[in-house]
Each structure stands twice: as structure tokens, then as C-alpha cells.
Design an enzyme around this catalytic site. Structure first.
Site, PDB file in Angstrom:
ATOM      1  N   GLY A 164       0.698  -1.322  -0.142  1.00  0.00           N
ATOM      2  CA  GLY A 164      -0.092  -0.090   0.170  1.00  0.00           C
ATOM      3  C   GLY A 164       0.871   1.412   0.074  1.00  0.00           C
ATOM      4  O   GLY A 164       0.480   2.266   0.446  1.00  0.00           O
ATOM      5  N   GLU A 275       4.570  -6.758 -11.095  1.00  0.00           N
ATOM      6  CA  GLU A 275       4.931  -5.357 -10.985  1.00  0.00           C
ATOM      7  C   GLU A 275       6.396  -5.063 -11.314  1.00  0.00           C
ATOM      8  O   GLU A 275       7.165  -5.349 -10.970  1.00  0.00           O
ATOM      9  CB  GLU A 275       4.314  -4.634  -9.729  1.00  0.00           C
ATOM     10  CG  GLU A 275       3.091  -4.600  -9.308  1.00  0.00           C
ATOM     11  CD  GLU A 275       2.575  -3.912  -8.458  1.00  0.00           C
ATOM     12  OE1 GLU A 275       1.521  -3.560  -7.994  1.00  0.00           O
ATOM     13  OE2 GLU A 275       3.507  -3.527  -7.290  1.00  0.00           O
ATOM     14  N   ARG A 292      -3.196 -11.640  -5.577  1.00  0.00           N
ATOM     15  CA  ARG A 292      -4.518 -11.438  -5.334  1.00  0.00           C
ATOM     16  C   ARG A 292      -5.025 -10.633  -6.526  1.00  0.00           C
ATOM     17  O   ARG A 292      -4.301 -10.276  -7.357  1.00  0.00           O
ATOM     18  CB  ARG A 292      -4.766 -10.422  -4.356  1.00  0.00           C
ATOM     19  CG  ARG A 292      -3.939  -9.161  -4.468  1.00  0.00           C
ATOM     20  CD  ARG A 292      -4.457  -8.295  -3.214  1.00  0.00           C
ATOM     21  NE  ARG A 292      -3.293  -7.204  -2.912  1.00  0.00           N
ATOM     22  CZ  ARG A 292      -3.162  -6.194  -3.839  1.00  0.00           C
ATOM     23  NH1 ARG A 292      -4.125  -6.120  -4.860  1.00  0.00           N
ATOM     24  NH2 ARG A 292      -2.145  -5.269  -3.654  1.00  0.00           N
TER      25      ARG A 292
HETATM   26  P1  ADP Z   1       3.733  -1.256  -2.274  1.00  0.00           P
HETATM   27  O1  ADP Z   1       3.903  -2.779  -2.366  1.00  0.00           O
HETATM   28  O2  ADP Z   1       3.809  -0.706  -1.249  1.00  0.00           O
HETATM   29  O3  ADP Z   1       2.857  -0.839  -3.400  1.00  0.00           O
HETATM   30  P2  ADP Z   1       5.782  -1.273  -4.282  1.00  0.00           P
HETATM   31  O4  ADP Z   1       7.188  -1.760  -4.347  1.00  0.00           O
HETATM   32  O5  ADP Z   1       4.839  -1.954  -5.261  1.00  0.00           O
HETATM   33  O6  ADP Z   1       5.220  -0.857  -2.981  1.00  0.00           O
HETATM   34  O7  ADP Z   1       6.326   0.042  -5.099  1.00  0.00           O
HETATM   35  C1  ADP Z   1       5.194   1.040  -5.002  1.00  0.00           C
HETATM   36  C2  ADP Z   1       5.624   2.233  -5.754  1.00  0.00           C
HETATM   37  O8  ADP Z   1       6.850   2.925  -5.143  1.00  0.00           O
HETATM   38  C3  ADP Z   1       5.979   2.037  -7.281  1.00  0.00           C
HETATM   39  O9  ADP Z   1       4.765   2.023  -8.214  1.00  0.00           O
HETATM   40  C4  ADP Z   1       6.991   3.307  -7.437  1.00  0.00           C
HETATM   41  O10 ADP Z   1       6.236   4.399  -7.735  1.00  0.00           O
HETATM   42  C5  ADP Z   1       7.911   3.167  -6.239  1.00  0.00           C
HETATM   43  N1  ADP Z   1       8.996   2.557  -6.060  1.00  0.00           N
HETATM   44  C6  ADP Z   1       9.341   1.622  -5.646  1.00  0.00           C
HETATM   45  N2  ADP Z   1      10.269   0.832  -5.869  1.00  0.00           N
HETATM   46  C7  ADP Z   1      11.269   1.943  -6.433  1.00  0.00           C
HETATM   47  C8  ADP Z   1      12.602   2.193  -6.677  1.00  0.00           C
HETATM   48  N3  ADP Z   1      13.463   1.258  -6.486  1.00  0.00           N
HETATM   49  N4  ADP Z   1      12.748   3.251  -7.453  1.00  0.00           N
HETATM   50  C9  ADP Z   1      11.912   4.354  -7.561  1.00  0.00           C
HETATM   51  N5  ADP Z   1      10.624   3.936  -7.300  1.00  0.00           N
HETATM   52  C10 ADP Z   1      10.069   3.030  -6.545  1.00  0.00           C
END
Ligand code: ADP
Length: 444
Positions: A164, A275, A292
């Protein structure tokens, strides 16, 4: 096929699952907290049971109450929706042990991908490109120094159990790294009950592109193309579209194959999303697997004509996928706006009574929602109250449709994010399709 499915969720997704069950000839059992008694998911399910008070921890997250409701009502399966218990491996395992089919992947898969640091190692093993970083053992401070010497700051510190958009901090130098390391650990411990952290290169303004995958229980798997989810606030998605306007066919095939092959190789079953972040050079990197159904699944349904919830149920019931990769055709363009009960500028939640309501409609306009005139938006749960999804032959036509649909969408008595969405879709950078996860910060 199942005779009866219990839906362990509320709001629009509970209703969405109830409708899919009806179309498949399956009876439905809903659960609700005391304050949700007047909800549509309660009204339109065949049976409904109150399982606890308003607080989620005592109702929608109350595993003993949910399992006993499934047993008392003779449900043969549970659909968890998204949020709440959807990615809780213990819940999936308890369902398995109680002989209630969990409509999702096996608990082992939920557990394997639930730890994002371990998921990275797993995906690396399957040849999926990952962002450079440390997700294993060793002293994080020394590792950060080593990594920074090779690739430089900024580094992103993340919670292994995060979700989230929470549990992330950007460190721009070693001092910040050391300061934030403990902050992320403490926050992760409080929010997820697991203080494990990992870190990786912080990519400057990437695009968030995710691939929808479906795998049956016989080793067959397909991907249903991508969703672009770069319109985010604090790493949380607000608007999604499919397909991504800058992705060419060869990159789409490459990302799709990487996603579906990795999940298949790991023995994955049911719907899952892989993702990725896509950088300016067209290189893509894995970030996480969501085990999910996702909030933004409808845009994939619109462009593929495949009902993802029905597929989840059919797969869980032991049916084989009825299509191969060659049968999947992406047609047209779809955009989803998350209508949240919050102030469009400050994003402060805005619960309260909906005093008047006009929901747009017509060809290519889909609204997934649980609200109605007089409905009370509750402060206890997520602020998402509706998803406005449009479908058209191409992106400009989809945006034109979305514009009037947002203008016609009226929710009286509370603030919503509708005016925010109108600003986004009228912005030249959004119109160009050439935007990234930095869009909101640089323009609003
Ligand atoms: P969550 O599970 O909390 O949604 P994610 O790992 O899916 O976390 O990342 C959510 C968002 O955070 C990504 O869509 C992106 O915008 C940003 N993000 C995550 N990792 C990186 C990274 N290494 N560099 C830049 N932005 C990132």
C-alpha cells in the site's frame, strides 16, 4: 464448480464477486461488521452474517469468525477480494486445513511473494531483471556503502513486508541511509509486524507497469497484457490505464513472457500480478508480485474481454484455462479513476452521508461501486467509494469519454477525488501519454 462461496470483504469488490458468482450459478455468503449492515454486498448476497464490530481487526480481519461463518453456512470456498486477508498466508493456510478452497494461490505462494526481499531473490533465479540492491544477509550500513560506491545515491529503503505504498524512504547519502534505516525498521514493525528491510537503487521517475497473469492448476499460464499505474500519490495508485501508450509490441511480449514464465516456474496458481518499473532507456525491473485480484483489474477485463473474477473462481474450482496466449488479444483502450471519499486537493478523508448521487452510464462506461443515495461513507475503512472505468477504441476517445463521465459523476454531501481526476486528464503531459511516477509531485 462450487455450490456456495463466502466473500471475505466489503464494498465494491464484495459486490463485484457476488455478481460473478451469480453468473456462474453459485450461492453467495457475505459477512459484515455491525456498521455495514445496510451495505449492498449484504443486500445482494444470498446469506449474510454479522461477524464483529466496526474495527477491521475484530471483523473483516477476524479469521476465527470468518472460518466459523464459512463452516456454519456450508460454504465450500472463500474469495478474499483485495486488502484485508487477501495476502495473509496464514489465512490461506487455515482455509486449506479446514477444507475450504481459498480462491487465490496456494498459501505457500502467498508466503513466498509476501516477503518482497525474498521475492526479488526468487525472481532473479528465474531470470527476471531486478533493481540492483541488497535483499539478503550482511550489515546493511556496509552494504549501502558498497552499493553507493558502485551506483551512487539515492537508495530506497523498503519494508520486506510492505504494501500500500507504506514503509519506504529515499536516502540521498550515507547519513540519511543510517538515519532512515531505523525509521523504516520501526515503521515496518508497527505497520506489518515485521521489521525486516531491504534496499535498492532509487530509479528517477520510472513508469509503473504491471502484467496480469492467470495460471490454472495444470501448469498452464497466460498473461493478459499490461496496466500502466504511474499516476500515484505517496506510491499509491490513483488512475490506471491499459494498454500503456508508450509500450511497443516487442517490449510488451518481453515483459509478459518474463512475468508468466516466472510465475509458472514457481508453480503459481490463480490470478497474480507482476509489477515492474520501466526506466527511460526502456529497461524494466521487477518490484513485486501481488498474489490477489487488484483494484485496477477492470481495465484488463475491458481490453481483453476476460472476466478475471470468474476466471479466479473457475481456476480454484479446478477448471482448465479455456484460452492460450495466442487467443489473448488486446483491443481498444481503458482507463480507471479511483473515486475516493477525500478532499481533491488535500487528500484528507471525507467520510459522511451521501446526500445526492448521479452515476454516469452509457456504452463503454462502467462504475464498480457499493454506494447509493443516502449511503453513509464510514471512517473505519479505505476511502475508495467507486471506480469509474471507461472503454473506447483508442486512448483519445477513452479520455474524451472519461471527461464527460467525470463531469456527470456527482456525489453530494462529501468531498471526492473527482475534481482531481479532471485536472489530471486535462494535463498536457497526461494527454501526451509520456508521464511517469513523478507526475503528481512535479505538476500538483
Ligand atoms: P507497495 O507494495 O507498497 O505498493 P511497491 O514496491 O509496489 O510498494 O512500490 C510502489 C511504488 O513505489 C512504485 O509503483 C513506484 O512508484 C515506487 N517505487 C518502488 N520501488 C522503487 C524504486 N526502486 N525506485 C523508484 N520508485 C520506486
Amino acid at each position: 464448480m462450487f455450490k456456495k462461496v463466502l466473500i471475505a470483504n466489503r464494498g465494491e469488490i464484495a459486490l463485484r464477486i457476488i455478481r460473478a458468482c451469480k453468473e456462474l450459478g453459485i450461492k453467495t455468503v457475505s459477512i459484515h461488521s455491525t456498521v455495514d449492515a445496510d451495505s449492498l454486498h449484504v443486500r445482494f448476497s444470498d446469506e449474510s452474517y454479522c461477524i464483529g464490530p466496526a474495527e477491521s481487526s475484530k471483523s473483516y480481519l477476524n479469521i476465527p469468525a470468518i472460518i466459523s461463518t464459512a463452516e456454519v453456512s456450508n460454504a465450500d470456498a472463500i474469495h478474499p477480494g483485495y486488502g484485508f486477508l487477501a495476502e495473509n498466508p496464514d489465512f490461506a493456510e487455515i482455509c486449506e486445513n479446514c477444507n475450504i478452497k481459498f480462491i487465490g494461490p496456494p498459501s505457500g505462494q502467498v508466503r513466498a511473494f509476501g516477503n518482497k526481499a525474498k521475492a526479488k531473490s526468487l525472481m532473479e533465479k528465474f531470470g527476471v531483471p531486478i533493481i540492483r540492491g541488497y535483499h539478503g544477509d550482511g550489515d546493511p550500513k556496509k552494504n549501502a556503502q558498497k552499493l553507493a560506491a558502485e551506483i551512487g545515491y539515492p537508495l530506497l529503503i523498503k519494508a520486506a513486508a510492505g504494501g500500500g505504498g507504506r514503509g519506504m524512504r529515499i536516502a540521498r547519502n550515507q547519513k540519511e541511509f543510517e538515519d532512515y534505516l531505523q525509521v523504516v525498521r520501526t515503521e515496518a514493525e508497527l505497520a506489518f509486524g515485521n521489521g525486516e528491510v531491504y534496499f535498492e537503487k532509487y530509479l528517477q521517475n520510472p513508469k509503473h507497469i504491471e502484467i496480469q497473469v492467470l495460471c490454472d492448476e495444470y501448469g498452464n499460464g497466460v498473461h493478459l497484457g499490461e496496466r500502466e499505474c504511474s499516476i500515484q500519490r505517496r506510491h499509491q495508485k490513483l488512475l490506471e490505464e491499459a494498454p500503456c501508450s508508450i509500450l511497443n509490441d516487442s517490449l510488451r511480449k518481453k515483459m509478459g513472457a518474463a512475468a508468466v514464465n516466472a510465475l509458472k516456474s514457481n508453480g503459481y496458481k490463480n490470478a497474480g500480478t507482476v509489477e515492474f518499473l520501466l526506466d527511460e532507456n526502456g529497461d524494466f525491473f521487477f518490484i513485486e508480485v501481488n498474489t490477489r485480484i487488484q483494484v485496477e483489474h477492470p481495465i484488463t477485463e475491458q481490453v481483453t474481454g476476460i472476466d478475471l473474477i470468474k476466471e479466479q473462481i473457475k481456476i480454484a474450482a479446478g477448471e482448465k484455462l479455456q484460452f492460450t496466449q495466442d487467443d489473448i488479444k488486446i483491443k481498444g483502450h481503458s482507463i480507471q479513476c479511483r473515486v475516493n471519499a477525500e478532499h481533491p486537493e488535500t487528500f484528507v478523508p471525507s467520510p459522511g452521508k451521501i446526500t445526492s448521487l448521479n452515476i454516469p452510464g452509457g456504452p463503454g462506461v462502467r462504475v464498480d461501486t457499493g454506494i447509493y443515495g443516502g449511503y453513509q461513507v464510514l471512517p473505519f475503512y479505505d476511502s475508495l467509494i467507486a471506480k469509474l472505468i471507461v472503454y473506447e477504441k483508442d486512448r483519445p476517445a477513452a479520455i474524451a469519454k472519461l471527461r464527460w463521465a467525470l463531469e456527470e459523476f456527482h456525489v453530494g454531501g462529501i468531498h471526492t477525488s473527482i475534481p482531481f481526476h479532471l485536472k489530471v486528464i486535462n494535463h498536457p503531459q497526461f494527454l501526451s501519454g509520456n508521464y511517469n511516477t513523478g507526475f503528481l509531485d512535479s505538476n500538483f
